[in-house]
Design an enzyme around this catalytic site. Structure first.
Site, mmCIF file in Angstrom:
data_model
loop_
_atom_site.group_PDB
_atom_site.id
_atom_site.type_symbol
_atom_site.label_atom_id
_atom_site.label_comp_id
_atom_site.label_asym_id
_atom_site.label_seq_id
_atom_site.Cartn_x
_atom_site.Cartn_y
_atom_site.Cartn_z
ATOM 1 N N PHE A 53 6.463 22.800 -17.222
ATOM 2 C CA PHE A 53 6.403 23.975 -16.352
ATOM 3 C C PHE A 53 5.158 23.941 -15.475
ATOM 4 O O PHE A 53 4.063 23.602 -15.928
ATOM 5 C CB PHE A 53 6.375 25.267 -17.175
ATOM 6 C CG PHE A 53 7.701 25.670 -17.748
ATOM 7 C CD1 PHE A 53 8.891 25.384 -17.104
ATOM 8 C CD2 PHE A 53 7.761 26.372 -18.943
ATOM 9 C CE1 PHE A 53 10.107 25.773 -17.623
ATOM 10 C CE2 PHE A 53 8.968 26.771 -19.476
ATOM 11 C CZ PHE A 53 10.150 26.460 -18.823
ATOM 12 N N THR A 54 5.322 24.332 -14.226
ATOM 13 C CA THR A 54 4.181 24.541 -13.346
ATOM 14 C C THR A 54 3.620 25.940 -13.614
ATOM 15 O O THR A 54 4.276 26.769 -14.254
ATOM 16 C CB THR A 54 4.600 24.441 -11.872
ATOM 17 O OG1 THR A 54 5.500 25.524 -11.573
ATOM 18 C CG2 THR A 54 5.266 23.109 -11.578
ATOM 19 N N TYR B 61 10.674 15.527 -43.175
ATOM 20 C CA TYR B 61 9.819 16.718 -43.166
ATOM 21 C C TYR B 61 8.830 16.650 -44.329
ATOM 22 O O TYR B 61 9.226 16.634 -45.499
ATOM 23 C CB TYR B 61 10.646 17.994 -43.267
ATOM 24 C CG TYR B 61 11.522 18.285 -42.065
ATOM 25 C CD1 TYR B 61 11.369 17.598 -40.863
ATOM 26 C CD2 TYR B 61 12.498 19.281 -42.125
ATOM 27 C CE1 TYR B 61 12.167 17.877 -39.766
ATOM 28 C CE2 TYR B 61 13.302 19.562 -41.023
ATOM 29 C CZ TYR B 61 13.137 18.857 -39.856
ATOM 30 O OH TYR B 61 13.930 19.121 -38.767
#
Length: 305
Positions: free
Chosen positions: A226-227, A56
């Site tokens: 996602f659609t 990080y």
């Protein structure tokens, strides 16, 4: 802030963990100062568990946190410090070396020494292996853990992004219990609910931590698939529940995670003080079994009866 014990240990963690990945940003003085404000806000709001990794900010997030520790006498004794190692990037240390995960004993020990130096502490409360090394020798890792514990450099151990079989293999060789499996869990990535990860956490009393818990809600999920139809269906249900509970959709998402009987600890990674404070609202929602399934149905597009 609600507290919860971690795995088979006496360590008491705030139910919400503060994630330190974004503390330094571009490492400008302004962003670093904002990072310190975020950490201090989390402390003031009752977060007692802080999650780091050696990658990080290329180690600078740990260095910044060390400054907060130095500026706040007594803080180290009141908090849990976790860090992670084992991710190696292309060119480390040789120009032709690829991106990889590395559980080599020497590398893990050197990584821990670097973490302790950057945080300016003498021990870590928990060390997590950041990503599973497909070539790992469980006996060798267990021996590495034992050596770090005996030396007093690491008190407890866990893993991150491990499959159930990988957890079982490593735990079968370790004398100490693995306390944590830190995995991605959000409305986009529900694999841990379906693949046995959270079942195993309950079976073995391992505490699951959810990284990127509000991905797909407050911001785009990693590798979003996602659609438009799926996004519309999910948003409709979030809107319904937000109205019902009089809160924001990302608070609903946190409540959805907190509802699971494996006792998920969401990792809050925002550096915005208002969000760090607001996340605690999820702990107080009387979130129902029925609404959990309604959101799950919206996510998967199928009824569960």
């Amino acid at each position: 802030m609600e507290s919860i014990s971690l795995g088979k240990s006496d360590l008491m963690s705030s139910r919400l963990v503060y994630g330190c990945m974004r503390l330094v940003g571009d490492n400008s003085s302004e962003i670093r100062n904002n990072g310190k404000v975020a950490v201090r806000t989390a402390i003031d709001e009752g977060y007692t568990h802080f999650d780091h990794a050696d990658i990080y900010g290329k180690g600078k997030c740990e260095e910044l946190f060390a400054e907060v520790l130095k500026e706040t006498p007594g803080l180290r004794d009141r908090i849990i410090l976790t860090s992670k190692c084992a991710v190696r990037f292309k060119g480390d240390p040789n120009e032709d070396d690829p991106n990889r995960y590395d559980f080599n004993k020497t590398y893990i020990k050197e990584s821990v020494d670097g973490i302790l130096s950057r945080l300016d502490i003498d021990h870590l409360d928990i060390l997590l292996l950041h990503r599973p090394d497909f070539l790992f020798d469980a006996e060798d890792v267990a021996d590495t853990f034992q050596g770090l514990q005996t030396a007093g450099k690491v008190l407890n151990f866990g893993v991150s992004n491990f499959t159930p079989s990988q957890v079982s293999l490593l735990q079968s060789r370790c004398s100490m219990p693995l306390l944590v499996n830190q995995v991605e869990i959000n409305i986009h990535n529900i694999s841990s609910i379906l693949d046995g990860t959270l079942d195993q956490c309950q079976e073995l009393n391992i505490s699951p931590q959810a990284w990127c818990p509000i991905g797909g809600v407050a911001y785009a999920a990693w590798g979003n698939t996602f659609t438009v139809e799926e996004e519309t269906r999910i948003k409709f249900e979030f809107d319904r529940q937000s109205k019902k509970y009089d809160t924001e959709d990302w608070i609903i998402m946190l409540a959805w995670l907190l509802k699971h009987p494996s006792k998920i600890l969401p990792i809050v990674g925002s550096t915005t003080p208002a969000r760090i404070k607001a996340a605690k609202k999820a702990l107080d929602l009387n979130y129902t079994h029925e609404d959990w399934y309604a959101l799950m149905e919206a996510r998967t597009g199928k009824a569960y009866a």
